[in-house]
Design an enzyme around this catalytic site. Structure first.
Site, PDB file in Angstrom:
ATOM      1  N   ILE A   9     -35.006  12.161  18.450  1.00 25.59           N
ATOM      2  CA  ILE A   9     -34.084  13.266  18.777  1.00 25.59           C
ATOM      3  C   ILE A   9     -32.620  12.796  18.860  1.00 25.59           C
ATOM      4  O   ILE A   9     -31.715  13.588  18.632  1.00 25.59           O
ATOM      5  CB  ILE A   9     -34.538  13.985  20.080  1.00 25.59           C
ATOM      6  CG1 ILE A   9     -33.970  15.406  20.148  1.00 25.59           C
ATOM      7  CG2 ILE A   9     -34.184  13.177  21.316  1.00 25.59           C
ATOM      8  CD1 ILE A   9     -34.625  16.284  21.214  1.00 25.59           C
ATOM      9  N   ASN A  22     -36.432  13.056  34.541  1.00 29.66           N
ATOM     10  CA  ASN A  22     -37.080  13.152  35.862  1.00 29.66           C
ATOM     11  C   ASN A  22     -36.038  13.656  36.852  1.00 29.66           C
ATOM     12  O   ASN A  22     -34.852  13.745  36.529  1.00 29.66           O
ATOM     13  CB  ASN A  22     -37.686  11.805  36.278  1.00 29.66           C
ATOM     14  CG  ASN A  22     -36.638  10.724  36.407  1.00 29.66           C
ATOM     15  OD1 ASN A  22     -35.715  10.837  37.225  1.00 29.66           O
ATOM     16  ND2 ASN A  22     -36.742   9.670  35.606  1.00 29.66           N
ATOM     17  N   ASP A  32     -36.257  10.037  27.373  1.00 28.12           N
ATOM     18  CA  ASP A  32     -35.178   9.881  28.359  1.00 28.12           C
ATOM     19  C   ASP A  32     -34.472   8.528  28.161  1.00 28.12           C
ATOM     20  O   ASP A  32     -33.234   8.463  28.103  1.00 28.12           O
ATOM     21  CB  ASP A  32     -35.809   9.974  29.762  1.00 28.12           C
ATOM     22  CG  ASP A  32     -34.796  10.163  30.875  1.00 28.12           C
ATOM     23  OD1 ASP A  32     -33.622  10.432  30.574  1.00 28.12           O
ATOM     24  OD2 ASP A  32     -35.205  10.047  32.045  1.00 28.12           O
ATOM     25  N   THR A 117     -45.162  15.912  27.632  1.00 27.05           N
ATOM     26  CA  THR A 117     -46.395  15.526  26.914  1.00 27.05           C
ATOM     27  C   THR A 117     -46.568  14.025  26.735  1.00 27.05           C
ATOM     28  O   THR A 117     -47.508  13.584  26.080  1.00 27.05           O
ATOM     29  CB  THR A 117     -46.463  16.183  25.517  1.00 27.05           C
ATOM     30  OG1 THR A 117     -45.405  15.648  24.699  1.00 27.05           O
ATOM     31  CG2 THR A 117     -46.355  17.687  25.606  1.00 27.05           C
ATOM     32  N   GLY A 118     -45.659  13.229  27.327  1.00 28.34           N
ATOM     33  CA  GLY A 118     -45.787  11.782  27.258  1.00 28.34           C
ATOM     34  C   GLY A 118     -46.314  11.243  28.571  1.00 28.34           C
ATOM     35  O   GLY A 118     -47.468  11.487  28.950  1.00 28.34           O
ATOM     36  N   VAL A 119     -45.455  10.542  29.288  1.00 24.63           N
ATOM     37  CA  VAL A 119     -45.806   9.952  30.584  1.00 24.63           C
ATOM     38  C   VAL A 119     -46.359  11.006  31.559  1.00 24.63           C
ATOM     39  O   VAL A 119     -47.240  10.714  32.371  1.00 24.63           O
ATOM     40  CB  VAL A 119     -44.558   9.270  31.205  1.00 24.63           C
ATOM     41  CG1 VAL A 119     -44.841   8.742  32.597  1.00 24.63           C
ATOM     42  CG2 VAL A 119     -44.072   8.142  30.314  1.00 24.63           C
TER      43      VAL A 119
END
Ligand code: AR6
Length: 166
Positions: A9, A22, A32, A117-119
């Site tokens: 991205i 977060n 992030d 949808t990751g961590v």
């Protein structure tokens, strides 16, 4: 127009990219981490004082060294089985991001990663339905909305879902 692309991205030429942040807004791993590395330390300096950001909410900062003019930091839910309002919180994270982009006034193109949808382990198929649902609701307000997927599995999931809706 909603586009589905498989990319990092941070490489996209859009007015705003959305970060899967977060609550501290100070950076982390995954998308992030990539966004903070590409934008430089000024991004955390701008974002952290706007936090802590509750789950389901978002804040907006400049993009600093990124190609985009703005980063919208959205906080999606951690998946913990689906009975703690995770679906609603994910929907709100998308909606708040779109609202902030609209309020800014000059954002015509915006790209989203697959938030949570990751961590945070949100099931990818349901997250895709929620993400695309929000994108369709705001489609008329922007020239381009990009669903930016990192892995092929997610890109195919989004493509299948979009073609089933058209
Ligand atoms: N471009 C686009 N998508 C990406 C990129 C990238 N460069 N890198 C990863 N993804 P995640 P979350 C995809 O874990 O689940 C962080 O530590 C990835 O394949 O980045 O919302 C934050 O600080 C996945 O599909 O975000 C939070 O603590 C999607 O981005 C926590 O992780 C989201 O995965 C947030 O977890």
């Amino acid at each position: 127009m909603i586009e589905i692309v498989q990319a990092d991205i941070t490489t996209l030429n859009v007015d705003a990219i959305v970060n899967a942040a977060n609550s501290t807004l100070g950076g982390g791993g995954g998308v992030d981490g990539a966004i903070h590395r590409a934008a430089g330390p000024a991004l955390a300096e701008a974002a952290v004082p706007l936090g802590p950001c509750p789950t389901g909410d978002a804040v907006i900062t400049p993009g600093f060294r990124l190609h985009c003019r703005f980063v919208i930091h959205a906080v999606g839910p951690v998946w913990s089985g689906g009975k703690r309002g995770e679906e609603d919180l994910l929907r709100r994270a998308y909606e708040r991001s779109f609202q902030l982009a609209k309020e800014e006034g000059t954002i015509r193109s915006i790209a989203f990663p697959a938030i949570s949808t990751g961590v945070y382990r949100f099931p990818k198929p349901r997250a895709a339905e929620i993400g695309i649902g929000a994108m369709r609701a705001y489609e008329a307000d922007f020239d381009r909305i990009v669903a930016c997927l990192f892995d092929e599995e997610s890109a195919l999931l989004y493509a299948d879902l979009m073609s089933s809706l058209r």
